[in-house]
Design an enzyme around this catalytic site. Structure first.
Site, short mmCIF file in Angstrom:
data_model
loop_
_atom_site.label_atom_id
_atom_site.label_comp_id
_atom_site.label_asym_id
_atom_site.label_seq_id
_atom_site.Cartn_x
_atom_site.Cartn_y
_atom_site.Cartn_z
CG PHE A 155 -2.17 -5.23 24.92
CD1 PHE A 155 -2.75 -4.26 25.70
CD2 PHE A 155 -1.67 -6.37 25.53
CE1 PHE A 155 -2.85 -4.41 27.08
CE2 PHE A 155 -1.76 -6.54 26.91
CZ PHE A 155 -2.35 -5.56 27.69
CG ASP B 237 4.67 -8.75 22.36
OD1 ASP B 237 4.50 -9.93 22.74
OD2 ASP B 237 4.21 -7.77 22.95
CE LYS C 178 -0.60 -12.59 27.53
NZ LYS C 178 -1.04 -12.19 28.86
#
Length: 404
Positions: free
Chosen positions: A145, A230, A259
């Site tokens: 993801f 990531d 984030k």
């Protein structure tokens, strides 16, 4: 569950009436928050065990982050990258130093960071490695993801995220996560990068087998392929280290960050790499109007300074041990398995008992907010400011849900 005379049902209906249904949120309407706690429109308090999918690693409204945002709001919020503002250099320098890299490219969202990483890797492949023009490929993992843009969903193996968004972007090779042999076999002379999550969050906090990450690093080095990590969910203290790659002493060629970098206040993302990689970009070849804006940089710099003390990494490691110890005690008592590192856990609930959605709803009624992912799996990712007592409270409510 929720009484009709309360404000929550009406607010839930309004949200459903006026927004596209691309999310299926729990029926709770938050009005305020502080630290690890949320308060809804009816005054009920909930322990936040999701932390905005790790965007709120430092809790809600951390005083230093709020102060940085307030101070910047009174001065300057946007210039675009057409000009240099006085917060830009500090943010880029301090983040680069935290990452141990030469350069930083600020963007806004995690998906933008991933898209930037893909573009840079391809350009590096053509200009530096010398791959066949138009034939660059990137190796990715099943269960990944990395975001929801058209290019990113092109190599997703989640049909809910991918279906009906074609035609899809070519140039990606998908291999099983944790399978070093398959990854090695997928690399050829036109491979420019391996893009992976050191821990797969959306898939259910999947930790790869020991030795996998060092093996990937070695293969990439040997085959002259960039390693793109990531760390958008796994990074910035979540797993007990600044980056999840550190658990096996792996240093990628490029960090993709987001984030928590925005402190839960503004969207901030970044790509960090050495000059031989990010240096392939020249003026006009890539950019973002809001990327690296003064407000984002002011907050992001304070985030980096919080991380530089090591306090939050230590809290995640120490409190994570308490969390995982309590969760392991529930295996065989409603839980089938527990995975994760630090203050991050994926829980597989016995599907004979309930789905992950049902578990999340039942936890909500007991004052704990968490979120399901696939089937009977839920994720726990509380803010790193959570206390021992609050962890024990969350564990007690989970135990009650599993036995009620």
């Amino acid at each position: 569950m929720i009484k009709d005379e309360l404000r929550t049902p009406g607010a839930v209906r309004d949200a459903q009436r006026w927004t596209a249904h691309n999310y299926h949120p729990l029926p709770v309407v938050i009005a305020s928050a502080e630290g690890a706690w949320l308060t809804d429109v009816d005054g009920r308090r909930y322990l936040d065990c999701l932390a905005g999918y790790s965007a709120l690693n430092f809790g809600h409204r951390h005083p230093k982050l709020v102060d940085a945002a307030h101070a910047q709001l009174d001065r300057l919020t946007l210039t675009s990258r057409a000009f240099i503002h006085d917060q830009f250099a500090d943010f880029c320098r301090e983040l680069a130093q935290l990452c141990g890299k030469d350069l930083v490219l600020p963007m806004n969202t995690g998906a933008e960071a991933v898209e930037t990483g893909i573009k840079v890797a391809r350009k590096w492949g053509y200009q530096v490695k010398g791959v066949t023009p138009g034939q660059a490929n990137i190796v990715v993992a099943e269960g990944n993801f990395h975001g929801r843009t058209t290019t990113i969903v092109s190599f997703s193996t989640d049909e809910e995220a991918r279906a009906d968004y074609g035609p899809y972007t070519p140039g990606f090779r998908v291999v099983p996560y944790g399978d070093l042999d398959a990854l090695t076999a997928a690399i050829d002379g036109d491979t420019v990068a391996v893009l992976f999550e050191p821990i797969q969050g959306e898939q259910g906090v999947i930790v790869p087998p020991a030795g996998y990450l060092p093996g990937v690093r070695q293969v990439c080095t040997t085959r002259n392929v960039l390693l793109l990590a990531d760390e958008i969910q796994s990074g910035l203290g979540r797993t007990g280290t600044t980056f999840a790659c550190e658990h096996e002493d792996v240093v990628p060629d490029m960090y993709l960050l987001g984030k928590a970098l925005g402190g839960g206040i503004v969207p901030v993302s970044a790509v960090a790499a050495d000059a031989e990689v990010l240096g392939v970009l020249k003026p006009g070849e890539h950019g973002s109007t809001f990327g690296g804006n003064p407000l984002a940089c002011a907050v992001g710099t304070e985030v980096v300074r919080l991380l530089a003390t090591g306090e939050f990494q230590r809290r995640s490691a120490e409190l994570g041990a308490r969390l995982h110890g309590g969760l392991q005690a529930l295996v065989g008592k409603g839980l089938l398995a527990v995975r994760g590192r630090g203050l991050w856990a994926g829980l597989d609930i016995d599907p004979a008992l309930m789905t992950g959605r049902e578990a999340s709803e039942r936890l909500m009624t007991r004052g704990v907010l968490a979120k399901d992912t696939h089937g009977s799996t839920i994720r726990l990712a509380p803010p790193l400011v959570i206390t021992e007592e609050e962890i024990d409270y969350a564990l007690a409510q989970l135990a009650a849900v599993l036995t009620e």
